[in-house]
Structures are given as C-alpha cells and as structure tokens.
Scaffold this active site. Structure first.
Site, short mmCIF file in Angstrom:
data_model
loop_
_atom_site.label_atom_id
_atom_site.label_comp_id
_atom_site.label_asym_id
_atom_site.label_seq_id
_atom_site.Cartn_x
_atom_site.Cartn_y
_atom_site.Cartn_z
N ASP A 47 -3.12 3.35 -11.37
CA ASP A 47 -3.74 2.03 -11.40
C ASP A 47 -3.04 1.07 -10.44
OD1 ASP A 47 -1.57 2.25 -13.30
OD2 ASP A 47 -2.17 0.34 -14.19
N ASP A 103 2.69 0.24 -4.15
CA ASP A 103 2.82 0.38 -5.62
C ASP A 103 1.55 0.99 -6.19
OD1 ASP A 103 3.45 0.12 -8.27
OD2 ASP A 103 3.33 -2.06 -8.31
N GLU A 149 -0.21 1.72 -16.10
CA GLU A 149 1.19 1.28 -16.02
C GLU A 149 1.27 -0.22 -15.88
OE1 GLU A 149 4.99 0.02 -14.47
OE2 GLU A 149 3.08 -0.16 -13.42
N GLU A 150 0.33 -0.79 -15.12
CA GLU A 150 0.39 -2.23 -14.86
C GLU A 150 0.13 -3.06 -16.11
OE1 GLU A 150 1.61 -3.31 -12.25
OE2 GLU A 150 1.20 -1.92 -10.61
N HIS A 178 1.74 6.31 -11.45
CA HIS A 178 0.58 5.64 -12.05
C HIS A 178 -0.49 5.49 -10.97
CE1 HIS A 178 1.36 1.50 -10.42
NE2 HIS A 178 2.63 1.74 -10.63
N GLU A 226 8.05 5.14 -7.83
CA GLU A 226 7.79 3.70 -7.69
C GLU A 226 8.49 3.20 -6.41
OE1 GLU A 226 6.02 1.46 -9.30
OE2 GLU A 226 5.76 2.10 -11.40
ZN LIG Z 1 4.18 0.51 -9.95
#
Ligand SMILES: [Zn+2]
Length: 435
Positions: A103, A132, A166-167, A101, A195
């Site tokens: 974001d 992250d 994703e967040e 991801h 991740e």
């Molecule tokens: Zn993540």
C-alpha cells in the site's frame, strides 16, 4: 549432491548478475507504481498481489493469496489481499523472509510528474510508493531471482511477501498473517523489511506510540454572558499551556540509546494532532455560528516514546498534568481516552540478521554500516509482538525523508546496491555457498 564451491567468486558473480539487472529493477518498480494501491481506502490490492504472485510463481515459488477476511477495512469492494511466496532450497535449513507492504499513501498536491506513471528519468524512478516502498520490494525480488538464476544452492527457504495496510497500522496485513504463524519459527527465522532507510543503514526498530484523546468539559451558556458558563476551550488552553511549560522541556531532556533518525527524533516527542472546541467547524460562508460558551473541547495527542520509558509512565505523565489542573481550578473537568498504542521495538545489534546485513553492506559499499531506528512505527512491531520473532529489521534503498512527499523517487543505483546487499545477507543467513 554437494553445493557449488563456496567463496568470493560466487558472490562476485552474483553481484555482477544483479548489476546487470538495473533496467529490470527500474521496470519492475515502475510497473508496481502503475498499480495505484492507495490506502485508505485500499485500492487495487488484488491486482497488485496477483501481479507479484504470478511473477514469482513463474519463477518456481509456491504462492498463497491470503485475504484478511473479517479484518478492519476488508470488504468485497476493498479486499485485503496479501501474497506470500516461498521457494525451498536444497534441504532443511532456516527461512529468510523479505516482507514489503504494497500500500501507498494518497499522492496529495504538488507533483510535477504523474504520481502513478512510473516515469524513469535521470537514474531515478518517480511515483507514489517509489521510495516507500515499491523500490525496496522490487530490489528484494531482483536479489532473490538473481540467486535462483545463478543456480546457487542453498539450504532452507526464501520467502517474499507483499502485504497490505501498513500505512494504516498493518492489522489486515502483517498482523493478520503473524496471528496465523506466517511470521514465526519454524516457518520463518529471519525477516528483512525493505523500508526506505538508506542503503548503508540497518534499522533496528522504532519508537513506541501512544495516541489519546483529551476531552475537556465545560458548561454551556450565552456567549454574551460567558461568566454564566464554563468554557471548555479556556480549560483546554490552560492544559496546553501546562504541557508547553512543564512537559515539553522534560521530553526534550530524554535522549535514548535507540539510534533514532533524524537526530531530533532521538528523544521523546509529543504532537497535537487535532483540536476542536465548541460548535462544529464553519468557515464563515454558511452564516454566523450561534453565541455559545463551548461546553466541549477535544484534543488528539500523538506521543512517541522510547525503550527507556513505559507506556504506563507516559500515560501517567499526561494524567498528572490534568489532575494538577483540576486541583488548581475546581471547575476543570476532563476525560482522557486511549486511542491506539504500540510499544517500542528494538532488535539487538548483534542479532544474526543485523550481523549478516552489516557484513553485506561492508562487502558491497566498502563502508561501515550504520545502525538506525525509525521515528515512526512500521510492521516490525507485529513480527516482534505477535510472531515473537526478534530477528527482524528494516533494510532497504531509499531516502526516508522522501516518503509520503510529492515527486517521491527511488535512485536506481541505490536499488541495485541494496539488492546486492540483500542477496549476500540472505545467503549468509541461510548458510549457503556465498556466505
Ligand atoms: Zn513504508
């Protein structure tokens, strides 16, 4: 034409090639951090997707930009732009997909470095998303580019995607793409999501989640004569006391076979996300609130559950407490509403992607791999439930606890080791010469 001779020499040369790209891995992470893809609202998705697409197109990937038009959050101001890049091997074969991801969450307070500066210092890259998961994304790109530059022949295909949101649930990202076949066979066979769950650990999945809202309804009256009304706040207090007394001890007993980390998350948990009763909140500076018995009190619950539990049981448990209270107190009146839920996801420990990563971890780190599961959910849920692809795990560098914290960083040596592991696992899954 025959592929290059298989064997450990190919793998060792590849590992050296990746180690030599240490600086490149750090620079790529820093460049990604400098694109502030904060979500919400979903800033700078387009430049980030294009940055990735242009880099990979220059390396021979075919690149698709896929805007999740009509998805929640998508707008002209904040387009939900995903990028999927694919490179074909020498012939028919499986496809290994690396999904990250793009974001990041808002930086928040407490930083001692610029959260979007991408500072490289003491063997670490700092910034929001370093861990992250822009560091993991950069590691996967370095891994795949090293395979290509080494001229290692492989059958099948390799894909790298950068996806949005994703967040905030991944609905305009992996879910949207999965609905269009981007995470299903025959297009894709194995998915690795980099991740941050430690370079020596394969993350098999995550617990389930059920968010709900409990609203207790009372009857309004003058605050000087509360006996003339029914306080929704006192009703909620009775519910909270019941949860405290009866439910929390039960949840603490429920250990799971899922290897959830940290260890205290290896059970059912319940969090009260928010609570509000009575008039809209005031901080006292705007004058006094009026004297009223609260006729409404709302509570948002975040219940994380296990593969051993079903969503129905989890819901029934809360409803039973509410019903018991109603039986005890005739004036207790409530409504229970579902807000959001995701079932638990757990890939089998002997699945091909797990075994390939296990072997690669052993080869690179010389230590036995760990299997873990995540306390919170991530995009694996969409790959499993919408894509019906169960050969999917999270594996990437980074320390889980640093995610969403100030002064988030990624260790560059960890990125290099995990890139070596990702490259070896990919070739293993593809059946290429380094397997
Ligand atoms: Zn993540």
């Amino acid at each position: 034409m025959a592929a290059a001779t298989p064997g450990p020499d190919v793998k060792d040369a590849l590992f050296r090639r990746i180690a030599a790209r240490r600086g490149e891995a750090a620079d790529l992470t820093a460049a990604l951090i400098r694109i502030p893809t904060v979500n919400p609202p979903g800033d700078a998705y387009e430049p980030c997707a294009r940055f990735l697409g242009e880099r990979l197109a220059a390396r021979g990937f075919s690149v698709e930009y896929l805007r999740a038009e009509g998805a929640v959050g998508d707008s002209a101001r904040y387009p939900r732009l995903n990028v999927v890049a694919r490179i074909e091997g020498d012939g028919p074969g499986p496809c290994v997909h690396f999904n990250s991801h793009i974001d990041v969450v808002a930086p928040g307070e407490g930083w001692t470095v610029d959260p979007f500066g991408g500072a490289v210092r003491d063997g670490r890259v700092y910034g929001r998303g370093a861990c992250d998961m822009k560091g993991g994304l950069a590691a996967s790109i370095v891994a795949v580019e090293a395979i290509l530059d080494a001229g290692i022949a492989f059958p099948g295909a390799i894909e790298i995607s950068g996806t949005v949101d994703e967040e905030t649930g991944g609905y305009a990202g992996v879910a949207w793409l999965a609905e269009r076949g981007y995470f299903s066979p025959p297009r894709v066979d194995h998915v690795i999501i980099p991740e941050p769950l430690y370079k020596d650990a394969v993350c098999l999945g995550h617990r389930g989640v059920w968010w709900s809202e409990v609203e207790v309804r009372g009857r309004i009256a003058h605050g000087s004569m509360p006996f003339l009304g029914v306080s929704a706040i006192r009703g909620m207090g009775a519910f909270l006391a019941k949860v405290e007394r009866e439910l929390y001890p039960r949840l603490a007993q429920r250990r799971t076979r899922m290897p959830v980390i940290p260890d205290r998350a290896r059970q059912s948990t319940l969090n009260f996300n928010s609570l509000h009763g009575g008039l809209p909140e005031q901080d006292g500076r705007d004058g006094f609130p009026s004297a009223l018995v609260a006729d409404r009190c709302r509570l948002v619950l975040d219940r994380r559950y296990l593969v051993e539990e079903s969503e129905d049981e989890v819901k029934r448990e809360i409803r039973d407490l509410l019903e018991a209270l109603k039986a005890e107190q005739p004036e207790f009146d409530y409504e229970l509403r579902d807000l959001w839920s995701v079932p638990p996801t757990l890939t089998e420990p002997d699945a091909p992607v797990v075994r390939a990563l296990d072997r690669a971890i052993e080869a690179v780190l010389g230590a036995p791999p760990r299997h873990v599961a995540s306390p919170g959910t991530y995009d694996q849920k969409h790959v499993a439930r919408i894509g019906h692809l169960h050969d999917c795990v999270a594996y990437g560098p980074g320390i889980l606890e640093l995610a969403h914290q100030p002064d988030e960083y990624i260790d560059i040596d960890d990125m290099v080791a995990s890139a070596q592991i990702m490259a070896a696992a990919a070739l293993d899954l593809l059946g290429g010469p380094a397997s």
